[in-house]
Design an enzyme around this catalytic site. Structure first.
Site, PDB file in Angstrom:
ATOM      1  N   CYS A 151       0.815  -1.225   0.000  1.00  0.00           N
ATOM      2  CA  CYS A 151       0.000   0.000   0.000  1.00  0.00           C
ATOM      3  C   CYS A 151       0.847   1.273   0.000  1.00  0.00           C
ATOM      4  CB  CYS A 151      -0.947  -0.002   1.190  1.00  0.00           C
ATOM      5  SG  CYS A 151      -1.919  -1.510   1.276  1.00  0.00           S
ATOM      6  N   HIS A 157      -2.917   6.859   3.066  1.00  0.00           N
ATOM      7  CA  HIS A 157      -3.432   5.622   2.485  1.00  0.00           C
ATOM      8  C   HIS A 157      -4.813   5.379   3.098  1.00  0.00           C
ATOM      9  CE1 HIS A 157      -4.121   1.601   1.360  1.00  0.00           C
ATOM     10  NE2 HIS A 157      -3.773   1.061   2.513  1.00  0.00           N
ATOM     11  N   ASN A 203     -10.318   0.087   0.892  1.00  0.00           N
ATOM     12  CA  ASN A 203      -8.858   0.070   0.792  1.00  0.00           C
ATOM     13  C   ASN A 203      -8.468  -0.517  -0.570  1.00  0.00           C
ATOM     14  OD1 ASN A 203      -6.134  -0.538   0.953  1.00  0.00           O
ATOM     15  ND2 ASN A 203      -6.234  -1.324   3.048  1.00  0.00           N
TER      16      ASN A 203
HETATM   17  N1  COA Z   1     -18.681  -7.737  10.900  1.00  0.00           N
HETATM   18  C1  COA Z   1     -19.071  -8.009  12.160  1.00  0.00           C
HETATM   19  N2  COA Z   1     -18.212  -8.425  13.109  1.00  0.00           N
HETATM   20  C2  COA Z   1     -16.942  -8.592  12.751  1.00  0.00           C
HETATM   21  C3  COA Z   1     -16.477  -8.342  11.447  1.00  0.00           C
HETATM   22  C4  COA Z   1     -17.403  -7.899  10.516  1.00  0.00           C
HETATM   23  N3  COA Z   1     -17.081  -7.627   9.239  1.00  0.00           N
HETATM   24  N4  COA Z   1     -15.152  -8.594  11.407  1.00  0.00           N
HETATM   25  C5  COA Z   1     -14.791  -8.993  12.622  1.00  0.00           C
HETATM   26  N5  COA Z   1     -15.866  -8.992  13.444  1.00  0.00           N
HETATM   27  C6  COA Z   1     -15.958  -9.365  14.836  1.00  0.00           C
HETATM   28  C7  COA Z   1     -14.820 -10.285  15.264  1.00  0.00           C
HETATM   29  O1  COA Z   1     -15.133 -11.615  14.931  1.00  0.00           O
HETATM   30  C8  COA Z   1     -14.798 -10.054  16.741  1.00  0.00           C
HETATM   31  O2  COA Z   1     -15.828 -10.811  17.328  1.00  0.00           O
HETATM   32  P1  COA Z   1     -15.587 -11.576  18.727  1.00  0.00           P
HETATM   33  O3  COA Z   1     -15.292 -10.477  19.701  1.00  0.00           O
HETATM   34  O4  COA Z   1     -16.884 -12.242  18.933  1.00  0.00           O
HETATM   35  O5  COA Z   1     -14.431 -12.454  18.478  1.00  0.00           O
HETATM   36  C9  COA Z   1     -15.189  -8.591  16.891  1.00  0.00           C
HETATM   37  O6  COA Z   1     -15.795  -8.205  15.650  1.00  0.00           O
HETATM   38  C10 COA Z   1     -14.018  -7.680  17.131  1.00  0.00           C
HETATM   39  O7  COA Z   1     -13.020  -8.027  16.217  1.00  0.00           O
HETATM   40  P2  COA Z   1     -11.646  -7.309  16.250  1.00  0.00           P
HETATM   41  O8  COA Z   1     -10.721  -7.957  15.263  1.00  0.00           O
HETATM   42  O9  COA Z   1     -11.178  -7.132  17.660  1.00  0.00           O
HETATM   43  O10 COA Z   1     -12.072  -5.903  15.686  1.00  0.00           O
HETATM   44  P3  COA Z   1     -11.218  -4.598  15.687  1.00  0.00           P
HETATM   45  O11 COA Z   1     -11.874  -3.592  16.534  1.00  0.00           O
HETATM   46  O12 COA Z   1      -9.765  -4.858  15.884  1.00  0.00           O
HETATM   47  O13 COA Z   1     -11.405  -4.130  14.179  1.00  0.00           O
HETATM   48  C11 COA Z   1     -10.276  -4.115  12.071  1.00  0.00           C
HETATM   49  C12 COA Z   1     -10.971  -4.958  13.117  1.00  0.00           C
HETATM   50  C13 COA Z   1      -9.812  -5.021  10.952  1.00  0.00           C
HETATM   51  C14 COA Z   1     -11.270  -3.124  11.515  1.00  0.00           C
HETATM   52  C15 COA Z   1      -9.100  -3.398  12.740  1.00  0.00           C
HETATM   53  O14 COA Z   1      -8.257  -4.316  13.416  1.00  0.00           O
HETATM   54  C16 COA Z   1      -8.281  -2.629  11.780  1.00  0.00           C
HETATM   55  O15 COA Z   1      -8.708  -1.611  11.295  1.00  0.00           O
HETATM   56  N6  COA Z   1      -7.044  -3.045  11.466  1.00  0.00           N
HETATM   57  C17 COA Z   1      -6.233  -2.441  10.455  1.00  0.00           C
HETATM   58  C18 COA Z   1      -6.668  -2.969   9.117  1.00  0.00           C
HETATM   59  C19 COA Z   1      -6.026  -2.282   7.963  1.00  0.00           C
HETATM   60  O16 COA Z   1      -6.066  -1.097   7.864  1.00  0.00           O
HETATM   61  N7  COA Z   1      -5.428  -3.068   7.072  1.00  0.00           N
HETATM   62  C20 COA Z   1      -4.857  -2.640   5.863  1.00  0.00           C
HETATM   63  C21 COA Z   1      -3.511  -2.081   6.054  1.00  0.00           C
HETATM   64  S1  COA Z   1      -2.765  -1.681   4.548  1.00  0.00           S
END
Ligand code: COA
Length: 331
Positions: free
Chosen positions: A111, A258, A288
């Site tokens: 990215c 980004h 993204n």
């Molecule tokens: N819809 C509903 N629930 C979802 C879900 C979705 N699409 N995706 C995950 N969940 C659930 C998980 O299963 C978890 O459930 P549980 O508590 O029962 O296990 C809960 O939501 C929380 O998941 P978690 O992974 O802790 O969420 P988070 O607050 O960390 O958010 C991201 C997840 C991916 C949005 C976050 O980690 C993030 O933004 N990371 C960076 C990603 C990124 O920018 N990547 C590209 C970089 S180039």
């Protein structure tokens, strides 16, 4: 030759849309969860090859720059979702825009690709060797997205951005700060799976150093680790690039991050001490799109006439590698 300038920009978004409601039909998710965690409402999905999207964005950038493709000395593609292992997307695109005098190179910096390419363009241009460089960033994340994994599939979209960077007689400010934290290769990756050959036994489990746990070619992401990394390096890279450029962060008209996640950008804003309206965002509409996200934003800012001559802009990226970096340039 005194400096470099962004002479033209272009972008292309494929027509097909996938909204959060569409995702509710294929995985257990909700509009509320996606919007509150990421800021994304919809993304575009391509039904065409990456190189074709690249050609459309490249043609738009050349038209905006008002130069024929034959005047390009270098085509840099930053795609990480290219149609071929070889030839590179840069070659495919150069063939179809008829960039007959250009050297073609593919860069894989995930990215952060556009920011890395900008710095490479600067080096080639300031060496005096080349006059015009096309950076083209077409991405088809839908190719490596696992649509059964709700934690990643809602995040990504397809699209292409491009920019023509040229040598300039005017002295324009430009500085960049690039880094790679290669200890983080396992945090975010999409691997190739060996097809096997008649001379080798099946690959032993430890030969891939842990990556074999994911025995498919879909994108793997440790969301929490990426989040921590992104919120740390985004403000750091902007500050370091500004320092190298000799300008204060407050002097920037826009910071174009980004477009991964609105929460990352909000946290970075607090750490930088700048208001959110300094950040240019379109993640809501496109999701993204990896290396395409920054040049798509630059093209929007350009076409909406949001920049005046002399305005300072920072672009900042982070992604697999783990690569990160920022560039500050004068419009
Ligand atoms: N819809 C509903 N629930 C979802 C879900 C979705 N699409 N995706 C995950 N969940 C659930 C998980 O299963 C978890 O459930 P549980 O508590 O029962 O296990 C809960 O939501 C929380 O998941 P978690 O992974 O802790 O969420 P988070 O607050 O960390 O958010 C991201 C997840 C991916 C949005 C976050 O980690 C993030 O933004 N990371 C960076 C990603 C990124 O920018 N990547 C590209 C970089 S180039």
């Amino acid at each position: 030759m005194e400096g470099i300038c962004i002479r033209g920009t272009g972008s292309y978004l494929p027509p097909k849309l996938a909204t959060n409601e569409d995702f509710m039909k294929i995985v257990d998710t909700s509009d509320e969860w996606i919007v509150s965690r990421t800021g994304i409402k919809q993304r575009h999905i391509a039904c065409e090859p990456v190189w074709q999207m690249g050609v459309k964005a490249a043609k738009a950038a050349l038209e905006d720059a008002r130069i024929p493709a034959s005047e390009l000395d270098l085509v840099l593609s930053t795609s990480v979702t290219s149609d071929f292992s070889t030839p590179g997307a840069s070659c495919m695109i150069a063939q179809h825009i008829e960039a007959v005098n250009a050297v073609c190179i593919d860069i894989n910096a995930a990215c952060t690709g556009f920011v890395y390419a900008l710095d490479m363009a600067r080096m080639y241009l300031t060496s005096g060797e080349y006059r015009n460089v096309l950076i083209v960033s077409p991405e088809k994340l839908s190719r490596i997205t696992d649509y059964t994994d709700r934690s990643t599939c809602v995040l990504f979209g397809d699209g292409a951005g491009a920019a023509v960077i040229s040598a300039s007689e005017e002295k324009k400010r430009f500085a960049s700060y690039l880094r790679t934290d290669a200890t983080g290769t396992k945090v975010l990756f999409a691997r190739h799976v060996d097809k096997g050959n008649p001379f080798q036994e099946k690959q032993k489990a430890n030969e891939f150093d842990g990556f074999e746990e994911h025995d498919n070619e879909y994108l793997y992401m440790n969301g929490k680790e990426v989040y921590k990394f992104a919120t740390r390096v985004l403000p750091l890279a902007v500050e370091e690039a500004c320092k190298k450029c000799g300008v204060a962060v407050e002097e920037l008209k826009y910071i174009i991050p980004h477009q991964a996640n609105i929460r990352i950008v909000k946290t970075a804003c607090e750490r930088l001490g700048v208001p959110m309206d300094k950040m240019y965002l379109n993640v809501e509409r496109f999701g993204n799109t990896s290396s395409a996200s920054i040049p798509i934003c630059v093209d929007e800012v350009n076409r909406r006439g949001l920049l005046q001559r002399g305005d300072l802009v920072a672009v900042v990226g982070f992604g697999a590698g783990l690569t990160y970096g920022a560039a500050v340039f004068e419009w």
